[in-house]
Motif scaffolding. Structure first.
Motif, PDB file in Angstrom:
ATOM      1  N   ASP A  32      36.299  47.034  31.780  1.00  0.00           N
ATOM      2  CA  ASP A  32      36.153  45.592  31.542  1.00  0.00           C
ATOM      3  C   ASP A  32      37.189  44.786  32.322  1.00  0.00           C
ATOM      4  OD1 ASP A  32      33.956  45.778  29.885  1.00  0.00           O
ATOM      5  OD2 ASP A  32      35.104  45.590  28.026  1.00  0.00           O
ATOM      6  N   LEU A  33      38.409  45.256  32.337  1.00  0.00           N
ATOM      7  CA  LEU A  33      39.461  44.561  33.096  1.00  0.00           C
ATOM      8  C   LEU A  33      39.109  44.535  34.577  1.00  0.00           C
ATOM      9  CD1 LEU A  33      42.415  46.098  31.138  1.00  0.00           C
ATOM     10  CD2 LEU A  33      42.018  43.631  31.380  1.00  0.00           C
ATOM     11  N   TYR A  34      38.692  45.670  35.109  1.00  0.00           N
ATOM     12  CA  TYR A  34      38.314  45.724  36.522  1.00  0.00           C
ATOM     13  C   TYR A  34      37.138  44.791  36.803  1.00  0.00           C
ATOM     14  CZ  TYR A  34      37.130  47.195  41.172  1.00  0.00           C
ATOM     15  OH  TYR A  34      36.873  47.170  42.521  1.00  0.00           O
ATOM     16  N   THR A  35      36.125  44.865  35.960  1.00  0.00           N
ATOM     17  CA  THR A  35      34.917  44.058  36.160  1.00  0.00           C
ATOM     18  C   THR A  35      35.218  42.562  36.145  1.00  0.00           C
ATOM     19  OG1 THR A  35      33.522  45.765  35.191  1.00  0.00           O
ATOM     20  CG2 THR A  35      32.626  43.531  35.218  1.00  0.00           C
ATOM     21  N   HIS A  36      36.044  42.123  35.211  1.00  0.00           N
ATOM     22  CA  HIS A  36      36.275  40.695  35.037  1.00  0.00           C
ATOM     23  C   HIS A  36      37.448  40.138  35.844  1.00  0.00           C
ATOM     24  CE1 HIS A  36      33.727  41.604  31.547  1.00  0.00           C
ATOM     25  NE2 HIS A  36      33.242  40.413  31.814  1.00  0.00           N
ATOM     26  N   ILE A  37      38.335  40.983  36.314  1.00  0.00           N
ATOM     27  CA  ILE A  37      39.510  40.482  37.021  1.00  0.00           C
ATOM     28  C   ILE A  37      39.568  40.977  38.462  1.00  0.00           C
ATOM     29  CG2 ILE A  37      42.036  40.403  37.039  1.00  0.00           C
ATOM     30  CD1 ILE A  37      41.883  40.839  33.969  1.00  0.00           C
ATOM     31  N   CYS A  38      39.315  42.245  38.682  1.00  0.00           N
ATOM     32  CA  CYS A  38      39.581  42.860  39.981  1.00  0.00           C
ATOM     33  C   CYS A  38      38.401  42.847  40.950  1.00  0.00           C
ATOM     34  CB  CYS A  38      40.028  44.304  39.798  1.00  0.00           C
ATOM     35  SG  CYS A  38      41.341  44.537  38.591  1.00  0.00           S
ATOM     36  N   GLN A  39      37.199  43.059  40.442  1.00  0.00           N
ATOM     37  CA  GLN A  39      36.074  43.285  41.337  1.00  0.00           C
ATOM     38  C   GLN A  39      35.675  42.058  42.145  1.00  0.00           C
ATOM     39  OE1 GLN A  39      32.570  44.745  39.369  1.00  0.00           O
ATOM     40  NE2 GLN A  39      31.839  42.714  38.855  1.00  0.00           N
ATOM     41  N   GLY A  40      36.103  40.878  41.760  1.00  0.00           N
ATOM     42  CA  GLY A  40      35.803  39.686  42.547  1.00  0.00           C
ATOM     43  C   GLY A  40      36.369  39.778  43.953  1.00  0.00           C
ATOM     44  N   CYS A  41      37.478  40.463  44.110  1.00  0.00           N
ATOM     45  CA  CYS A  41      38.092  40.651  45.427  1.00  0.00           C
ATOM     46  C   CYS A  41      37.869  42.067  45.968  1.00  0.00           C
ATOM     47  CB  CYS A  41      39.593  40.378  45.362  1.00  0.00           C
ATOM     48  SG  CYS A  41      39.996  38.657  44.973  1.00  0.00           S
ATOM     49  N   HIS A  42      38.044  43.062  45.102  1.00  0.00           N
ATOM     50  CA  HIS A  42      37.970  44.454  45.549  1.00  0.00           C
ATOM     51  C   HIS A  42      36.548  45.003  45.527  1.00  0.00           C
ATOM     52  CE1 HIS A  42      42.300  44.855  45.876  1.00  0.00           C
ATOM     53  NE2 HIS A  42      42.405  44.233  44.716  1.00  0.00           N
ATOM     54  N   MET A  43      35.596  44.216  45.040  1.00  0.00           N
ATOM     55  CA  MET A  43      34.176  44.510  45.010  1.00  0.00           C
ATOM     56  C   MET A  43      33.832  45.512  43.900  1.00  0.00           C
ATOM     57  SD  MET A  43      32.850  42.557  47.326  1.00  0.00           S
ATOM     58  CE  MET A  43      34.104  41.329  46.994  1.00  0.00           C
ATOM     59  N   PRO A  44      32.587  45.464  43.403  1.00  0.00           N
ATOM     60  CA  PRO A  44      32.189  46.338  42.299  1.00  0.00           C
ATOM     61  C   PRO A  44      32.371  47.832  42.596  1.00  0.00           C
ATOM     62  CG  PRO A  44      30.571  44.605  42.575  1.00  0.00           C
ATOM     63  CD  PRO A  44      31.537  44.497  43.742  1.00  0.00           C
ATOM     64  N   ASP A  45      32.178  48.216  43.859  1.00  0.00           N
ATOM     65  CA  ASP A  45      32.327  49.629  44.218  1.00  0.00           C
ATOM     66  C   ASP A  45      33.753  49.987  44.629  1.00  0.00           C
ATOM     67  OD1 ASP A  45      32.496  48.351  46.688  1.00  0.00           O
ATOM     68  OD2 ASP A  45      30.734  49.343  47.536  1.00  0.00           O
ATOM     69  N   GLY A  46      34.666  48.993  44.629  1.00  0.00           N
ATOM     70  CA  GLY A  46      36.061  49.242  44.975  1.00  0.00           C
ATOM     71  C   GLY A  46      36.310  49.408  46.463  1.00  0.00           C
ATOM     72  N   LYS A  47      35.316  49.104  47.290  1.00  0.00           N
ATOM     73  CA  LYS A  47      35.465  49.326  48.731  1.00  0.00           C
ATOM     74  C   LYS A  47      36.102  48.155  49.465  1.00  0.00           C
ATOM     75  CE  LYS A  47      31.967  52.876  48.982  1.00  0.00           C
ATOM     76  NZ  LYS A  47      30.665  53.288  49.474  1.00  0.00           N
ATOM     77  N   GLY A  48      36.518  47.119  48.729  1.00  0.00           N
ATOM     78  CA  GLY A  48      37.192  45.985  49.353  1.00  0.00           C
ATOM     79  C   GLY A  48      36.243  45.132  50.176  1.00  0.00           C
ATOM     80  N   ALA A  49      36.813  44.164  50.870  1.00  0.00           N
ATOM     81  CA  ALA A  49      36.001  43.249  51.665  1.00  0.00           C
ATOM     82  C   ALA A  49      36.873  42.563  52.696  1.00  0.00           C
ATOM     83  CB  ALA A  49      35.339  42.206  50.760  1.00  0.00           C
ATOM     84  N   THR A  50      36.227  42.053  53.731  1.00  0.00           N
ATOM     85  CA  THR A  50      36.906  41.201  54.702  1.00  0.00           C
ATOM     86  C   THR A  50      36.026  39.983  54.916  1.00  0.00           C
ATOM     87  OG1 THR A  50      35.899  42.381  56.549  1.00  0.00           O
ATOM     88  CG2 THR A  50      38.095  43.081  55.894  1.00  0.00           C
ATOM     89  N   GLY A  51      36.648  38.918  55.267  1.00  0.00           N
ATOM     90  CA  GLY A  51      35.958  37.648  55.483  1.00  0.00           C
ATOM     91  C   GLY A  51      37.010  36.584  55.606  1.00  0.00           C
ATOM     92  N   ALA A  52      37.072  35.694  54.636  1.00  0.00           N
ATOM     93  CA  ALA A  52      38.107  34.660  54.626  1.00  0.00           C
ATOM     94  C   ALA A  52      39.483  35.288  54.429  1.00  0.00           C
ATOM     95  CB  ALA A  52      37.836  33.648  53.521  1.00  0.00           C
ATOM     96  N   GLY A  53      39.506  36.487  53.908  1.00  0.00           N
ATOM     97  CA  GLY A  53      40.738  37.247  53.716  1.00  0.00           C
ATOM     98  C   GLY A  53      40.404  38.721  53.765  1.00  0.00           C
ATOM     99  N   ALA A  54      41.420  39.545  53.691  1.00  0.00           N
ATOM    100  CA  ALA A  54      41.207  40.995  53.660  1.00  0.00           C
ATOM    101  C   ALA A  54      41.589  41.502  52.279  1.00  0.00           C
ATOM    102  CB  ALA A  54      42.048  41.666  54.731  1.00  0.00           C
ATOM    103  N   TYR A  55      40.654  42.129  51.620  1.00  0.00           N
ATOM    104  CA  TYR A  55      40.850  42.670  50.282  1.00  0.00           C
ATOM    105  C   TYR A  55      40.765  44.186  50.398  1.00  0.00           C
ATOM    106  CZ  TYR A  55      39.770  37.836  49.410  1.00  0.00           C
ATOM    107  OH  TYR A  55      39.769  36.469  49.445  1.00  0.00           O
ATOM    108  N   PRO A  56      41.878  44.887  50.193  1.00  0.00           N
ATOM    109  CA  PRO A  56      41.879  46.330  50.447  1.00  0.00           C
ATOM    110  C   PRO A  56      40.979  47.110  49.508  1.00  0.00           C
ATOM    111  CG  PRO A  56      43.957  45.625  49.468  1.00  0.00           C
ATOM    112  CD  PRO A  56      43.160  44.388  49.731  1.00  0.00           C
ATOM    113  N   ALA A  57      40.490  48.204  50.035  1.00  0.00           N
ATOM    114  CA  ALA A  57      39.677  49.112  49.238  1.00  0.00           C
ATOM    115  C   ALA A  57      40.560  49.828  48.228  1.00  0.00           C
ATOM    116  CB  ALA A  57      38.990  50.130  50.139  1.00  0.00           C
ATOM    117  N   LEU A  58      40.045  50.010  47.046  1.00  0.00           N
ATOM    118  CA  LEU A  58      40.689  50.848  46.044  1.00  0.00           C
ATOM    119  C   LEU A  58      40.030  52.226  46.042  1.00  0.00           C
ATOM    120  CD1 LEU A  58      41.078  48.225  43.179  1.00  0.00           C
ATOM    121  CD2 LEU A  58      42.791  48.952  44.851  1.00  0.00           C
ATOM    122  N   ALA A  59      38.765  52.271  46.406  1.00  0.00           N
ATOM    123  CA  ALA A  59      38.037  53.535  46.501  1.00  0.00           C
ATOM    124  C   ALA A  59      38.608  54.336  47.665  1.00  0.00           C
ATOM    125  CB  ALA A  59      36.552  53.267  46.718  1.00  0.00           C
TER     126      ALA A  59
END
Length: 140
Positions: A40-67
């Protein structure tokens, strides 16, 4: 006079919903996050940046992968990042020790990760004191 009173009442009616939203948002923040499980903590706080699969994202910023992130091999690394923040990631020091234990366990054992070793609330508490001291010494 009647016209001025009506304008005043109209302004009050327009401001009231904003004040209610601001008050409820402030109460939520002051009370911390209500989520308790790592998922629940990951879903509601972390996944907005680190993505639901934890693979991170790049775009307006770089969000590192946790996976598959080798830095998560150290159980205390994610704890320090959550307590202190890092680069563009803000501190999440308002999370309780138990919440940090839960989300740390989640990101280290889910999202394709299977790192051994668990973090305890006592370790988080000790690191919290250290992180607060270091943040107080940080310029700016």
């Amino acid at each position: 006079m009647n016209r001025m009173l009506m304008r005043g009442l109209g302004l009050a009616a327009a401001i009231a919903p904003i004040a209610i939203l601001a008050t409820s948002a402030g109460a939520q923040f002051a009370g911390g996050y209500r989520y308790q499980t790592g998922q629940d903590l990951y879903t509601h706080i972390c996944q907005g940046c680190h993505m639901p699969d934890g693979k991170g994202a790049t775009g307006a910023g770089a969000y590192p992968a946790l996976a598959g992130n080798p830095k998560l091999q150290s159980p205390l690394y994610p704890v320090l990042v959550m307590l202190k923040g890092q680069k563009a990631m803000p501190s999440f020091s308002e999370l309780s020790d138990a919440q940090i234990v839960e989300v740390t366990g989640y990101i280290r054992t889910k999202l394709g990760n299977n790192f051994p070793g668990a973090v305890t609330a006592e370790q988080v508490k000790a690191l919290r004191a250290q992180a607060v001291r270091q943040n107080a010494l940080r310029p700016g």
